[in-house]
Enzyme design. Structure first.
Site, PDB file in Angstrom:
ATOM      1  N   ARG A 127       0.788  -1.253  -0.101  1.00  0.00           N
ATOM      2  CA  ARG A 127       0.099   0.103   0.089  1.00  0.00           C
ATOM      3  C   ARG A 127       0.868   1.290  -0.065  1.00  0.00           C
ATOM      4  NH1 ARG A 127      -4.816  -0.891   4.178  1.00  0.00           N
ATOM      5  NH2 ARG A 127      -5.477   0.875   3.154  1.00  0.00           N
ATOM      6  N   ASP A 328     -15.776   2.192   2.863  1.00  0.00           N
ATOM      7  CA  ASP A 328     -15.137   0.948   3.203  1.00  0.00           C
ATOM      8  C   ASP A 328     -16.246  -0.075   3.211  1.00  0.00           C
ATOM      9  OD1 ASP A 328     -12.740   1.401   3.985  1.00  0.00           O
ATOM     10  OD2 ASP A 328     -13.273   1.703   6.094  1.00  0.00           O
ATOM     11  N   ARG A 359      -9.870  -3.277  -4.363  1.00  0.00           N
ATOM     12  CA  ARG A 359     -11.385  -3.612  -4.020  1.00  0.00           C
ATOM     13  C   ARG A 359     -12.218  -3.677  -5.238  1.00  0.00           C
ATOM     14  NH1 ARG A 359     -11.931  -1.635   2.054  1.00  0.00           N
ATOM     15  NH2 ARG A 359     -10.880  -3.429   2.962  1.00  0.00           N
TER      16      ARG A 359
HETATM   17  C1  S3P Z   1      -9.592   5.073   7.933  1.00  0.00           C
HETATM   18  C2  S3P Z   1      -9.638   5.958   6.911  1.00  0.00           C
HETATM   19  C3  S3P Z   1     -10.093   5.272   5.523  1.00  0.00           C
HETATM   20  C4  S3P Z   1     -10.793   3.872   5.762  1.00  0.00           C
HETATM   21  C5  S3P Z   1      -9.993   2.935   6.677  1.00  0.00           C
HETATM   22  C6  S3P Z   1      -9.997   3.483   8.103  1.00  0.00           C
HETATM   23  C7  S3P Z   1      -9.496   5.754   9.266  1.00  0.00           C
HETATM   24  O1  S3P Z   1      -9.031   5.282   5.048  1.00  0.00           O
HETATM   25  O2  S3P Z   1     -10.738   3.306   4.397  1.00  0.00           O
HETATM   26  O3  S3P Z   1     -10.602   1.823   6.895  1.00  0.00           O
HETATM   27  O4  S3P Z   1      -9.694   5.280  10.456  1.00  0.00           O
HETATM   28  O5  S3P Z   1      -9.104   6.992   9.201  1.00  0.00           O
HETATM   29  P1  S3P Z   1      -8.301   6.180   3.749  1.00  0.00           P
HETATM   30  O6  S3P Z   1      -7.905   7.512   4.653  1.00  0.00           O
HETATM   31  O7  S3P Z   1      -7.212   5.693   3.299  1.00  0.00           O
HETATM   32  O8  S3P Z   1      -9.557   6.879   3.087  1.00  0.00           O
END
Ligand code: S3P
Length: 449
Positions: A127, A328, A359
């Site tokens: 990632r 998500d 995804r």
């Molecule tokens: C999250 C932000 C989201 C989400 C992840 C949790 C967080 O990610 O997809 O499961 O707790 O700030 P991104 O910041 O990459 O959008």
């Protein structure tokens, strides 16, 4: 340690009935431990999600000096080190599968004068970390990252924090609460005012909780963008926190109860923060029957019980503006769309390609393998639904989940709405966010799932 996959088949199991409470919110759980670790004194947390991702954050904070323990009644105690008080850990911080641990902890460490190695599993190591390396470098931190595909910067990496760090004004180039939170957490131990400009609003748990711990946060709106200004080096006050149920975990049960005929399921204590609750509105627009009961506040967050009854769904065009509020939940929405009447069109989902798996590609392949009709574009899926006819299920194929908990749970839901059942190649990643998913599913279905 080599990972041993755990395959599992999910079969139709009849209507979902009764009442359940899903586990604590993952995003809020991470933040309660992190801010507890930055306060001086004892923070108590109840309802913490005890999934592998959050436990990775707890272990990391312990390795940097916080004292974190769990009582038998499930209450967690965090004795913080205070803003600026993190210690050099003796070994690498292993974030496992957790992007939130990785990015939030990198932010926290970036303004401390310590050097930390970060590692993660095969999924996390693919990632992109450049999105946090960029702003944290502007604040003065230095990084040695591993090269990833297409010039990305990845784990494992070494972070040398800056002390003192430099306050910045940073406009988020992508809608990401993790990046926003990384910059704000770095801003905690930075003199002066750290500013994040958010053109598209994302989940605001960090802002709510920072204020709850006593940080000075000034939030304004200009030309549709949110401008968040944090005054550095506050003395954070320990808190008593209750973590609300995770809407992203509730999502699997909301969709399952909607799809399976005869279902009538109540999900208690679901977080309904508007920056997270997009799925409910989209499913309702498709025809879902979701009733919100007893709206209230828990731990500074809106919460409700949701009563979900089976309903036939119709395909819709999903407005890209709602994407951040359900980022998500798309994998399980795709399952709902595969059983709706007509076509569902989604766009603006580029961020889904850099989650625990890609995804869009993973769900397109998974849904095709169970007999759904799917077209994948660069930034979305178009799904032609069966109009309620069960999906075929997996015949001789196993769904590839690519170490992604939400793919495994989404395809488990597809299994409930299939003719022959759906076999997924590995359910072990479910423990990152929802360790009791399978037992809860069995508890609300009369026949074993
Ligand atoms: C999250 C932000 C989201 C989400 C992840 C949790 C967080 O990610 O997809 O499961 O707790 O700030 P991104 O910041 O990459 O959008």
């Amino acid at each position: 340690m080599p990972h041993t996959p755990s395959p599992q088949t999910f079969r139709p199991a009849g209507p979902l009935r009764g009442s359940i409470a899903v586990p604590g919110d993952k995003s809020i759980s991470h933040r309660s431990l992190i801010l507890g670790a930055m306060a001086v004194g004892e923070t108590r947390v109840s309802g913490l999600l005890e999934g592998e991702d959050v436990l990775a954050t707890a272990a990391a904070l312990r390795a940097m000096g916080a004292d974190i323990t769990r009582e038998d009644d499930g209450t967690w105690h965090v004795h913080g080190v205070g803003v600026g008080g993190l210690l050099q850990p003796a070994s690498a911080i292993d974030c496992g599968n957790s992007g939130t641990s990785a990015r939030l902890l990198m932010g926290l460490v970036a303004s401390h004068g310590i050097t930390v190695s970060f590692t993660g599993d095969a999924s996390l190591s693919k990632r992109p970390m450049g999105r946090v390396i960029d702003p944290l470098s502007l604040m003065g931190a230095s990084f040695t990252a591993s090269p990833g595909a297409n010039g990305t910067q990845c784990f494992p990496l070494m972070l040398e924090g800056a002390h003192p760090a430099v306050p910045i004004t940073y406009r988020l180039p992508m809608p990401s609460a993790q990046v926003k939170s990384a910059v704000l957490l770095a801003g905690l131990n930075t003199p002066g005012i750290t500013t994040v400009i958010e053109p598209v609003p994302t989940r605001d748990h960090s802002e709510r909780m920072l204020r709850g711990f006593g940080a000075q946060l000034d939030i304004t709106e200009e030309d549709g963008a949110r401008i968040i200004r944090l005054t550095g080096q506050p003395e954070l006050q320990p808190q008593d926190l209750t973590v609300p149920g995770d809407p992203s975990s509730a999502a699997f049960f909301i969709v399952a109860a909607t799809l399976v005929e005869g279902s009538d399921l109540t999900i208690r204590n679901v977080g309904m923060n508007p920056t997270r609750a997009g799925l409910v509105g989209v499913l309702r627009a498709m025809g879902a029957d979701i009733e919100e009961l007893e709206p209230r506040e828990v731990g500074g967050e809106p919460v409700a019980d949701l009563r979900v009854r089976h309903a036939a769904l119709k395909g819709i065009e999903v407005d890209p503006a709602v994407v951040p509020s359900m980022v998500d939940e798309f994998p399980v929405l795709f399952v709902a769309a595969a059983l709706a009447e007509g076509t569902t069109l989604t766009r603006g989902l580029d961020e889904l390609r850099v989650k625990e798996s890609d995804r869009l590609a993973t769900m397109a392949a998974a849904l095709e393998a169970v007999g759904a009709r799917v077209e994948e574009s660069e930034d979305g899926l178009t799904i032609h639904g069966t109009g309620g006819e069960p999906l075929r299920g997996t015949a001789n194929a196993r769904i590839k989940t690519h170490l992604d908990h939400r793919i495994a749970m989404s395809m488990a839901v597809a299994g409930l709405a299939s003719r022959d059942g759906v076999e997924v190649d590995d359910v072990s990643p479910i423990a990152t966010s929802f360790p009791r998913f399978e037992s809860m599913l069995s508890a609300v279905t009369p026949r074993p799932a």
